[in-house]
Design a protein around this motif. Sequence first.
Motif, PDB file in Angstrom:
ATOM      1  N   SER A 158       5.756  -6.858   7.995  1.00 44.71           N
ATOM      2  CA  SER A 158       4.337  -7.209   7.145  1.00 44.71           C
ATOM      3  C   SER A 158       3.564  -6.487   7.543  1.00 44.71           C
ATOM      4  O   SER A 158       2.705  -6.739   7.178  1.00 44.71           O
ATOM      5  N   SER A 163       0.885  -4.641   6.009  1.00 48.32           N
ATOM      6  CA  SER A 163      -0.284  -4.804   5.201  1.00 48.32           C
ATOM      7  C   SER A 163      -1.523  -4.152   5.789  1.00 48.32           C
ATOM      8  O   SER A 163      -2.968  -4.924   5.292  1.00 48.32           O
ATOM      9  N   ASN A 184      13.914  -3.845   4.007  1.00 45.49           N
ATOM     10  CA  ASN A 184      12.544  -3.689   3.923  1.00 45.49           C
ATOM     11  C   ASN A 184      12.140  -3.434   2.690  1.00 45.49           C
ATOM     12  O   ASN A 184      11.001  -3.290   2.179  1.00 45.49           O
ATOM     13  N   TYR A 202       9.306  -4.996   0.727  1.00 48.53           N
ATOM     14  CA  TYR A 202       8.043  -4.103   0.870  1.00 48.53           C
ATOM     15  C   TYR A 202       8.047  -3.314  -0.093  1.00 48.53           C
ATOM     16  O   TYR A 202       6.596  -2.388  -0.271  1.00 48.53           O
TER      17      TYR A 202
END
Length: 376
Positions: free
Chosen positions: A110, A113, A152, A155
């Motif tokens: 995360s 981001s 992952n 993402y």
Amino acid sequence: MTTMQAAHGAEDRSGTGRDPWARFGWLMAVVWLVFLVYPVLALLDSPAASAWIVTGWAALIGFIVLYVTGFVHGMRGGGGLGRRPSRRQWITFAALIACALVTIPAVGGSALSFLPFIMSFASYGLTRAWHWITTVAALVVGAACVFLIPDNRDYLSVLAIVALLGVVNTVSTWLIMRSAEAERLGRELATSEGREAVARDVHDLVGHSLTVVGLKAQLVRRLMDSDPERAKAELADIERLTAEAIAGVRQTVSGARATTLVEQLAATEDSLRAADIALVVDGSPDALSPAQAITASWILREATTNALRHSGAAAVRVRIAPGMLTVEDDGVGPARAFGDGEGTGIRGMRERAAAAGAGFAVRPGAPTGTRVEVTW
């Protein structure tokens, strides 16, 4: 992320702080922080040790504070988009990267981001080179995390946003910088044109007035013994012309002066009479429109000055007709009066005519002399 663009534009438009962007633009930076909801959710559900979670929260809060304050600082002149970034901008940029890195143990993937915010800060708050460095680095890091680290792939959408934002930032910053450069060049051109206009006005006004004053001074010297009363009258005229020239220069500098064609015809007659040159006027000033008459009055002034200085004429004829003004003398002609080149006076007349959308020509008269012609 592109609200920094709008803020920089607002700072350029208004350095006074009265522009709404300068006062409330930071609110848009806060709005974009909604995209940090992913690290927030990751922290709330993080399996990491408590120390890393606390560190992650501190880094996230620090990132938000740094981004908003850095945004406001850049908006208020801290640099970027063609302007040299301040030292504070560089420190803020480094601190943003550090905060993002510190959250990785707690939030994992995360942390990607944070990349759009770091990219936008570099694009709008730093140099063009660092825009490219940060954009490429963000794409490489994002792609590596998505494709090389197991589990992952969730993402992938963040990577798409990073790629799209890189294109948007590249295009928008280029357009902003081109617009700023065009605006700067426009200001320089307007300043140059304004200076040329003032120089032309002062030349026309002062050159004409000084020529007439010089002729009248010569006349006074001849009349002092033979006709003292007329000499006094000519001296009074010299005083009046001098006062008018001073007032005209002041008004020219302030951009407020306009001479009517009727007034200029009267001044021309007086100037030529002082030099014993006859004036014949064919037509009426009413034949020209008000806009044409303003240009015609300036050109008549300069043509009269040239006739007084260079022509050696005995008579000058002014013809006024719809869409046309001609000033013709019976002197030595343009070849002998001006040589091969154009002086400041003729160049000024040509520029005035061009600015008014009129044609301009200087040619030999018939059978002798110089003919100045302006046509609309």
